[in-house]
Design a protein around this motif. Structure first.
Motif, PDB file in Angstrom:
ATOM      1  N   ASP A 126       0.840  -1.052  -0.030  1.00 27.07           N
ATOM      2  CA  ASP A 126       0.065   0.041  -0.088  1.00 27.07           C
ATOM      3  C   ASP A 126       0.999   1.349  -0.010  1.00 27.07           C
ATOM      4  OD1 ASP A 126      -1.756   2.036   0.306  1.00 27.07           O
ATOM      5  OD2 ASP A 126      -2.828   1.131   2.141  1.00 27.07           O
ATOM      6  N   PHE A 127       1.200   1.696  -1.383  1.00 25.07           N
ATOM      7  CA  PHE A 127       1.972   2.972  -1.456  1.00 25.07           C
ATOM      8  C   PHE A 127       1.171   4.085  -1.360  1.00 25.07           C
ATOM      9  CE2 PHE A 127       4.713  -0.647  -2.303  1.00 25.07           C
ATOM     10  CZ  PHE A 127       5.927  -0.356  -1.555  1.00 25.07           C
ATOM     11  N   ASN A 128      -0.018   4.193  -1.097  1.00 21.71           N
ATOM     12  CA  ASN A 128      -0.783   5.451  -0.914  1.00 21.71           C
ATOM     13  C   ASN A 128       0.294   6.805  -0.449  1.00 21.71           C
ATOM     14  OD1 ASN A 128      -2.488   7.674  -0.323  1.00 21.71           O
ATOM     15  ND2 ASN A 128      -4.112   6.383  -0.496  1.00 21.71           N
ATOM     16  N   PRO A 129       0.164   7.773  -1.038  1.00 20.25           N
ATOM     17  CA  PRO A 129       1.022   8.876  -0.825  1.00 20.25           C
ATOM     18  C   PRO A 129       0.820   9.280   0.704  1.00 20.25           C
ATOM     19  CG  PRO A 129       0.107   9.447  -2.759  1.00 20.25           C
ATOM     20  CD  PRO A 129      -0.209   7.928  -2.534  1.00 20.25           C
ATOM     21  N   ILE A 130      -0.474   9.269   1.169  1.00 20.13           N
ATOM     22  CA  ILE A 130      -0.805   9.796   2.395  1.00 20.13           C
ATOM     23  C   ILE A 130      -0.228   8.981   3.450  1.00 20.13           C
ATOM     24  CG2 ILE A 130      -3.262  10.605   1.721  1.00 20.13           C
ATOM     25  CD1 ILE A 130      -4.532   8.249   3.167  1.00 20.13           C
ATOM     26  N   HIS A 131       0.293   8.050   3.212  1.00 22.10           N
ATOM     27  CA  HIS A 131       1.235   7.099   4.361  1.00 22.10           C
ATOM     28  C   HIS A 131       2.682   7.307   4.236  1.00 22.10           C
ATOM     29  CE1 HIS A 131      -2.384   5.123   4.927  1.00 22.10           C
ATOM     30  NE2 HIS A 131      -2.681   4.369   3.888  1.00 22.10           N
ATOM     31  N   ILE A 132       3.201   7.611   3.196  1.00 24.93           N
ATOM     32  CA  ILE A 132       4.531   7.719   2.879  1.00 24.93           C
ATOM     33  C   ILE A 132       5.275   9.423   2.373  1.00 24.93           C
ATOM     34  CG2 ILE A 132       4.994   5.558   2.418  1.00 24.93           C
ATOM     35  CD1 ILE A 132       4.769   5.935  -0.526  1.00 24.93           C
ATOM     36  N   ASP A 133       4.244  10.128   1.748  1.00 27.92           N
ATOM     37  CA  ASP A 133       5.002  11.639   1.328  1.00 27.92           C
ATOM     38  C   ASP A 133       4.170  12.506   2.445  1.00 27.92           C
ATOM     39  OD1 ASP A 133       5.080  13.923   0.002  1.00 27.92           O
ATOM     40  OD2 ASP A 133       5.113  12.941  -1.920  1.00 27.92           O
ATOM     41  N   GLU A 134       4.931  13.068   3.193  1.00 29.64           N
ATOM     42  CA  GLU A 134       4.587  14.307   4.043  1.00 29.64           C
ATOM     43  C   GLU A 134       3.972  15.351   3.410  1.00 29.64           C
ATOM     44  OE1 GLU A 134       3.952  15.528   7.955  1.00 29.64           O
ATOM     45  OE2 GLU A 134       5.240  13.654   7.574  1.00 29.64           O
ATOM     46  N   GLU A 135       4.469  15.669   2.284  1.00 24.50           N
ATOM     47  CA  GLU A 135       4.128  17.008   1.826  1.00 24.50           C
ATOM     48  C   GLU A 135       2.854  17.030   0.906  1.00 24.50           C
ATOM     49  OE1 GLU A 135       5.487  19.567  -2.175  1.00 24.50           O
ATOM     50  OE2 GLU A 135       7.130  19.230  -0.675  1.00 24.50           O
ATOM     51  N   PHE A 136       2.594  15.593   0.428  1.00 21.73           N
ATOM     52  CA  PHE A 136       1.370  15.128  -0.374  1.00 21.73           C
ATOM     53  C   PHE A 136       0.131  15.180   0.781  1.00 21.73           C
ATOM     54  CE2 PHE A 136      -1.836  12.231  -1.580  1.00 21.73           C
ATOM     55  CZ  PHE A 136      -2.272  12.742  -2.596  1.00 21.73           C
ATOM     56  N   ALA A 137       0.621  14.539   1.767  1.00 22.68           N
ATOM     57  CA  ALA A 137      -0.371  14.233   2.883  1.00 22.68           C
ATOM     58  C   ALA A 137      -0.935  15.611   3.471  1.00 22.68           C
ATOM     59  CB  ALA A 137       0.039  13.425   4.096  1.00 22.68           C
ATOM     60  N   ARG A 138      -0.103  16.782   3.544  1.00 23.31           N
ATOM     61  CA  ARG A 138      -0.370  18.015   4.025  1.00 23.31           C
ATOM     62  C   ARG A 138      -1.259  18.492   2.998  1.00 23.31           C
ATOM     63  NH1 ARG A 138       1.598  18.959   8.989  1.00 23.31           N
ATOM     64  NH2 ARG A 138       3.496  18.092   9.453  1.00 23.31           N
TER      65      ARG A 138
ATOM     66  N   VAL B 228      -3.414  17.374   0.785  1.00 25.07           N
ATOM     67  CA  VAL B 228      -4.952  17.036   1.094  1.00 25.07           C
ATOM     68  C   VAL B 228      -5.280  17.012   2.014  1.00 25.07           C
ATOM     69  CG1 VAL B 228      -4.540  15.412  -0.889  1.00 25.07           C
ATOM     70  CG2 VAL B 228      -4.120  14.615   1.262  1.00 25.07           C
ATOM     71  N   GLY B 229      -5.054  18.059   2.989  1.00 17.89           N
ATOM     72  CA  GLY B 229      -5.438  18.527   4.322  1.00 17.89           C
ATOM     73  C   GLY B 229      -5.345  17.540   5.510  1.00 17.89           C
ATOM     74  N   LEU B 230      -4.460  16.687   5.503  1.00 14.29           N
ATOM     75  CA  LEU B 230      -4.070  15.795   6.481  1.00 14.29           C
ATOM     76  C   LEU B 230      -2.990  16.822   7.388  1.00 14.29           C
ATOM     77  CD1 LEU B 230      -3.879  12.457   4.913  1.00 14.29           C
ATOM     78  CD2 LEU B 230      -5.725  13.251   6.228  1.00 14.29           C
ATOM     79  N   PRO B 231      -2.799  16.180   8.509  1.00 13.67           N
ATOM     80  CA  PRO B 231      -1.775  16.909   9.493  1.00 13.67           C
ATOM     81  C   PRO B 231      -0.399  16.514   8.933  1.00 13.67           C
ATOM     82  CG  PRO B 231      -2.857  15.157  10.671  1.00 13.67           C
ATOM     83  CD  PRO B 231      -3.624  15.199   9.358  1.00 13.67           C
ATOM     84  N   GLY B 232      -0.088  15.389   8.325  1.00 17.17           N
ATOM     85  CA  GLY B 232       0.931  14.863   7.846  1.00 17.17           C
ATOM     86  C   GLY B 232       0.834  13.373   7.494  1.00 17.17           C
ATOM     87  N   ARG B 233       1.797  12.604   7.258  1.00 17.71           N
ATOM     88  CA  ARG B 233       1.829  11.125   6.829  1.00 17.71           C
ATOM     89  C   ARG B 233       0.760  10.675   8.026  1.00 17.71           C
ATOM     90  NH1 ARG B 233       6.022   8.723   7.927  1.00 17.71           N
ATOM     91  NH2 ARG B 233       6.989  10.521   9.124  1.00 17.71           N
ATOM     92  N   ILE B 234      -0.079   9.662   7.750  1.00 22.67           N
ATOM     93  CA  ILE B 234      -0.825   8.989   8.563  1.00 22.67           C
ATOM     94  C   ILE B 234      -0.614   7.417   8.583  1.00 22.67           C
ATOM     95  CG2 ILE B 234      -2.736  10.720   8.511  1.00 22.67           C
ATOM     96  CD1 ILE B 234      -4.410   8.529   6.716  1.00 22.67           C
TER      97      ILE B 234
END
Length: 129
Positions: A31-43, A45-51
């Motif tokens: 599971d290489f979804n960028p919300i888990h591995i890319d801090e900048e991408f996660a931010r 899309v409105g997340l506090p960072g990688r989750i």
């Protein structure tokens, strides 16, 4: 094996995922979804960072339950409700209590929290004694 009478608490599990856990888990799970591995991408899309991966958190729930039962060979069924996002470098606390006994089957209700927020709730496992 812990005392598994109705109302008994299973031993709590505390685990703090390190900053690299999401990258390692991505490789292990595929599971290489960028919300888990890319801090900048996660931010972005409105997340506090990688989750954390939800399935990693679910594995901690299973771990707490099987530790209480005496090993993974005792787990017969596991269900969870994902209710929040977990973050690396913050402790995850898994707690649970025995809800029901039926012959050799024990039903354990479990919750995983991080920072006081439930990230998994209504988790239920059936284990065999």
């Amino acid at each position: 094996m812990a005392d598994l009478d109705v109302g008994a608490q299973i031993p709590e599990l505390r685990v703090t995922p390190d900053r690299y856990l999401t990258a390692r888990y991505a490789g292990a799970s595929g599971d290489f979804n960028p919300i888990h591995i890319d801090e900048e991408f996660a931010r972005s899309v409105g997340l506090p960072g990688r989750i954390l991966h939800g399935l990693w958190t679910m594995a901690q729930v299973a771990r707490a339950q099987t530790d209480a039962a005496g090993g993974p060979e005792h787990l017969r069924r596991l269900s969870v409700q994902f209710r929040g996002m977990g973050l690396p470098e913050q402790e995850v606390l898994v707690t649970g209590s025995v809800r029901e006994l039926s012959g050799a089957t024990v039903v354990i209700d479990t919750v995983a929290e991080q920072g006081g927020n439930q990230i998994i709730r209504n988790a239920e496992a059936e284990i065999e004694r």
